[in-house]
Design an enzyme around this catalytic site. Structure first.
Site, PDB file in Angstrom:
ATOM      1  N   ASP A  24       0.879  -1.166   0.000  1.00  0.00           N
ATOM      2  CA  ASP A  24       0.000   0.000   0.000  1.00  0.00           C
ATOM      3  C   ASP A  24       0.914   1.211   0.000  1.00  0.00           C
ATOM      4  O   ASP A  24       1.587   1.490   1.004  1.00  0.00           O
ATOM      5  CB  ASP A  24      -0.903  -0.015   1.238  1.00  0.00           C
ATOM      6  CG  ASP A  24      -1.897   1.146   1.254  1.00  0.00           C
ATOM      7  OD1 ASP A  24      -1.635   2.178   0.601  1.00  0.00           O
ATOM      8  OD2 ASP A  24      -2.927   1.027   1.945  1.00  0.00           O
ATOM      9  N   THR A  30      -9.803   2.603 -18.378  1.00  0.00           N
ATOM     10  CA  THR A  30      -9.536   1.985 -17.079  1.00  0.00           C
ATOM     11  C   THR A  30     -10.567   2.458 -16.069  1.00  0.00           C
ATOM     12  O   THR A  30     -11.329   3.391 -16.310  1.00  0.00           O
ATOM     13  CB  THR A  30      -8.130   2.350 -16.554  1.00  0.00           C
ATOM     14  OG1 THR A  30      -8.104   3.749 -16.236  1.00  0.00           O
ATOM     15  CG2 THR A  30      -7.040   2.020 -17.555  1.00  0.00           C
ATOM     16  N   TYR A  61      -5.351  15.968  -9.432  1.00  0.00           N
ATOM     17  CA  TYR A  61      -4.778  14.950 -10.313  1.00  0.00           C
ATOM     18  C   TYR A  61      -3.693  15.543 -11.213  1.00  0.00           C
ATOM     19  O   TYR A  61      -2.599  14.992 -11.331  1.00  0.00           O
ATOM     20  CB  TYR A  61      -5.876  14.304 -11.156  1.00  0.00           C
ATOM     21  CG  TYR A  61      -5.377  13.143 -11.981  1.00  0.00           C
ATOM     22  CD1 TYR A  61      -5.219  11.888 -11.402  1.00  0.00           C
ATOM     23  CD2 TYR A  61      -5.046  13.300 -13.323  1.00  0.00           C
ATOM     24  CE1 TYR A  61      -4.750  10.815 -12.141  1.00  0.00           C
ATOM     25  CE2 TYR A  61      -4.579  12.234 -14.070  1.00  0.00           C
ATOM     26  CZ  TYR A  61      -4.430  11.000 -13.479  1.00  0.00           C
ATOM     27  OH  TYR A  61      -3.948   9.949 -14.209  1.00  0.00           O
ATOM     28  N   LYS A  98       0.470  14.695 -11.144  1.00  0.00           N
ATOM     29  CA  LYS A  98       1.258  14.157 -12.250  1.00  0.00           C
ATOM     30  C   LYS A  98       2.383  15.117 -12.662  1.00  0.00           C
ATOM     31  O   LYS A  98       3.469  14.682 -13.052  1.00  0.00           O
ATOM     32  CB  LYS A  98       0.345  13.839 -13.438  1.00  0.00           C
ATOM     33  CG  LYS A  98      -0.643  12.710 -13.162  1.00  0.00           C
ATOM     34  CD  LYS A  98       0.049  11.422 -12.724  1.00  0.00           C
ATOM     35  CE  LYS A  98      -0.933  10.259 -12.593  1.00  0.00           C
ATOM     36  NZ  LYS A  98      -0.272   8.991 -12.201  1.00  0.00           N
ATOM     37  N   ASN A 146       3.274   2.688 -10.690  1.00  0.00           N
ATOM     38  CA  ASN A 146       2.040   2.740 -11.474  1.00  0.00           C
ATOM     39  C   ASN A 146       0.814   3.078 -10.632  1.00  0.00           C
ATOM     40  O   ASN A 146      -0.159   3.618 -11.163  1.00  0.00           O
ATOM     41  CB  ASN A 146       1.828   1.390 -12.172  1.00  0.00           C
ATOM     42  CG  ASN A 146       0.462   1.279 -12.798  1.00  0.00           C
ATOM     43  OD1 ASN A 146       0.167   1.910 -13.818  1.00  0.00           O
ATOM     44  ND2 ASN A 146      -0.417   0.481 -12.188  1.00  0.00           N
TER      45      ASN A 146
END
Length: 243
Positions: A63, A202, A167, A171, A90
């Site tokens: 985790d 996904t 988000y 990134k 990932n």
């Protein structure tokens, strides 16, 4: 247990792009440690790969938001294999409540940053001693086009209107981690790069992405298997370098 095969850890490997990366690395002859925080889902993913003919894939519980879990995973890898050759950062999330800066849920933003940036940093720190024992270590941070400041500022870009401060910032920060790790590891055989899989179907995007995971995993896999002449500190999609 010493092995001549490359040992690869894939975080968030139980589904989506992570599962496809695990499949690809197994096909490339690696010993794959499929990382997941949910043990049953992780083991089910391993069974799925085994049933499709992939061998030498093993579940490892990790985790990325919990230091004890990451430390235990690193200790298990060291005990079993003595080194790590490929780290695929990932694992990532996208949560409801993220959005424009003026209206986003701050707790949602903190949650995304904790997994997508701090989680990747936590894993990299724990695995670096093992990567240093590899003759050709590779770190791939699975980023996104949404992490490009240049593209985010371009009204002509196809995803220009996708503005998720948590988000996108996570990134962009992950790309900074790539640059700083590459700087720190200059002069070693460890290469560090960011990969944009592209808009892939996904769970992360409620399966709205137009391309399948097989396409999304192309560039990530390529960067994991770079030879010693390959780049480091870069940001790439399957179509080439990204700004």
């Amino acid at each position: 247990m010493a092995t001549a095969k490359r040992v690869a850890l894939v975080t968030g490997g139980n589904k989506g792009i992570g599962l496809e990366i695990s499949r690809n690395l197994s096909e490339a002859g690696c010993t794959v440690l499929l990382g997941a925080r949910d043990a049953e889902r992780g083991r089910q993913a391993v069974r799925e790969l085994e049933q499709s003919g992939r061998s030498d894939v093993h579940f490892i519980e990790i985790d990325v938001t919990k230091q004890d879990s990451v430390t235990a995973a690193a200790q298990a890898i060291e005990k079993q294999y003595g080194r790590l050759d490929i780290l695929m950062n990932n694992a990532g999330i996208n949560v409801r409540g993220d959005g424009l800066p003026g209206s986003c849920d701050l707790e949602a933003v903190k949650s995304v940053l904790d997994t997508n940036l701090v989680g990747a940093l936590r894993v990299a720190q724990a695995m670096l001693p093992l990567l240093h024992k590899s003759p050709s270590g590779r770190i791939v941070n699975v980023s996104s086009g949404l992490g490009s400041l240049t593209l985010n500022s371009d009204p002509a870009w196809s995803a220009y209107d996708v503005k998720l401060i948590g988000y996108c910032a996570s990134k962009a920060a992950l790309n900074m981690l790539t640059v700083h790790l590459a700087y720190e590891l200059r002069g070693t055989k460890i290469k560090v790069n960011s990969a944009d899989p592209g808009y892939t179907k996904t769970d992360l995007n409620d399966n709205q992405g137009p391309q399948p995971v097989e396409v999304g995993a192309i560039e990530v896999t390529r960067l994991a298997l770079l030879d010693d002449s390959g780049p480091t500190g870069g940001y790439f999609s399957k179509d080439g370098p990204y700004p």
